[in-house]
Design an enzyme around this catalytic site. Sequence first.
Site, PDB file in Angstrom:
ATOM      1  CB  SER A  73       2.687  -5.185   3.654  1.00  0.00           C
ATOM      2  OG  SER A  73       1.493  -5.278   4.399  1.00  0.00           O
ATOM      3  CG  LEU A  74      -1.300  -6.011  -1.181  1.00  0.00           C
ATOM      4  CD1 LEU A  74      -2.498  -6.908  -0.961  1.00  0.00           C
ATOM      5  CD2 LEU A  74      -1.670  -4.743  -1.899  1.00  0.00           C
ATOM      6  NE  ARG A 102      -2.969  -8.989   4.292  1.00  0.00           N
ATOM      7  CZ  ARG A 102      -2.170  -7.934   4.125  1.00  0.00           C
ATOM      8  NH1 ARG A 102      -2.522  -6.955   3.306  1.00  0.00           N
ATOM      9  NH2 ARG A 102      -1.022  -7.850   4.785  1.00  0.00           N
ATOM     10  CD  GLN A 135      -3.036  -0.970   2.235  1.00  0.00           C
ATOM     11  OE1 GLN A 135      -3.584  -1.982   2.620  1.00  0.00           O
ATOM     12  NE2 GLN A 135      -3.319   0.212   2.743  1.00  0.00           N
ATOM     13  CD  GLN A 147       2.084  -9.838   5.310  1.00  0.00           C
ATOM     14  OE1 GLN A 147       0.954  -9.385   5.404  1.00  0.00           O
ATOM     15  NE2 GLN A 147       2.726  -9.926   4.154  1.00  0.00           N
ATOM     16  CG  HIS A 204       2.172  -5.029   9.242  1.00  0.00           C
ATOM     17  ND1 HIS A 204       1.983  -6.308   8.784  1.00  0.00           N
ATOM     18  CD2 HIS A 204       2.039  -4.214   8.157  1.00  0.00           C
ATOM     19  CE1 HIS A 204       1.767  -6.282   7.477  1.00  0.00           C
ATOM     20  NE2 HIS A 204       1.792  -5.024   7.081  1.00  0.00           N
TER      21      HIS A 204
END
Length: 317
Positions: free
Chosen positions: A93-94, A118, A12, A253, A204
């Site tokens: 991440s993503l 998500r 992101q 994660q 996170h």
Amino acid sequence: MTTPSAFIFPGQGSQKVGMLADAYAAFTAVRDTFEEASTALGYDLWDLVQNGEQEALNMTATTQPVLLTSSVALWRAWLEQGGAQPAVMAGHSLGEFSALVCAQSLGFADAVQLVRQRGEFMQTAVPVGEGAMAAIIGLDDAAIVATCAEVVASGAGEVAAVNFNSPGQVVIAGHTAAVDAAIAALKEAGAKRAMPLPVSAPFHTSLMKPAGERLAQAMAGLSIAAPTIPVIHNVHAEAEQDPERIRELLVQQIYSPVQWTACVASIVSRGITEMVECGPGKVLSGLNRRIDKSLNSHSLEDPEALQATKLALTGQK
């Protein structure tokens, strides 16, 4: 001969209205991928990317399928144009989901629906206004971790280092009051800059555990295969082959720090210096320069960049 490369996939923050217009015009694979995503999601994703408002594009439940689709589309365009397979992959991440789709571990239609969920789970795990994130520049990791621990011990709330993006660039997140207290303390400790980020949830952190539980439920029946290309995972900066272990790591994660600096170090330890950012923007390429100056960064964002990357990796710069 093609020089071994790593493909890295952004998370992101890399999205913007109007992105990938040239790639969409040039490559059948990009058009087909966005059409496939639109069918899976039930709305015209390409129209949103080109004609929507930036605010709508920045909503987490929208951003995640947009970026996953963009990365997979460019990967497919790369293959369509005869690009070579990389030696390893990683995603921020993503972006880890994008990497797993491209490594044939996750199905694309499944993944694009999963990351929309998500995003919804992450956005609703903490009420708007109660969580925050901030970028800390110019302070070593240990000092940031220690200062966050002191703030937590003071009773201000939860705050922790959550994105180890590069040496001297770490993101913290947690309860808004605790993040504010940590910003003040980190400036006092010598941080060059400590800036709140324009996000509405503390990604996170342990505050995301409810989102992790919901993601685990959503993934319960999801088919996961062993990746055909090694994928370095954010949680521990290692590659995994066991589908059930990959399932566990994707859940972990969501509430664990992104160990991006360690992921890049893991790639470098394999003798790889050519990094291809497979997605819009150049956020990860910028981090590469801070992590290891020996790395060469390439892009697939538009037809010219894709062709230049092909030539560079075949020694025809």
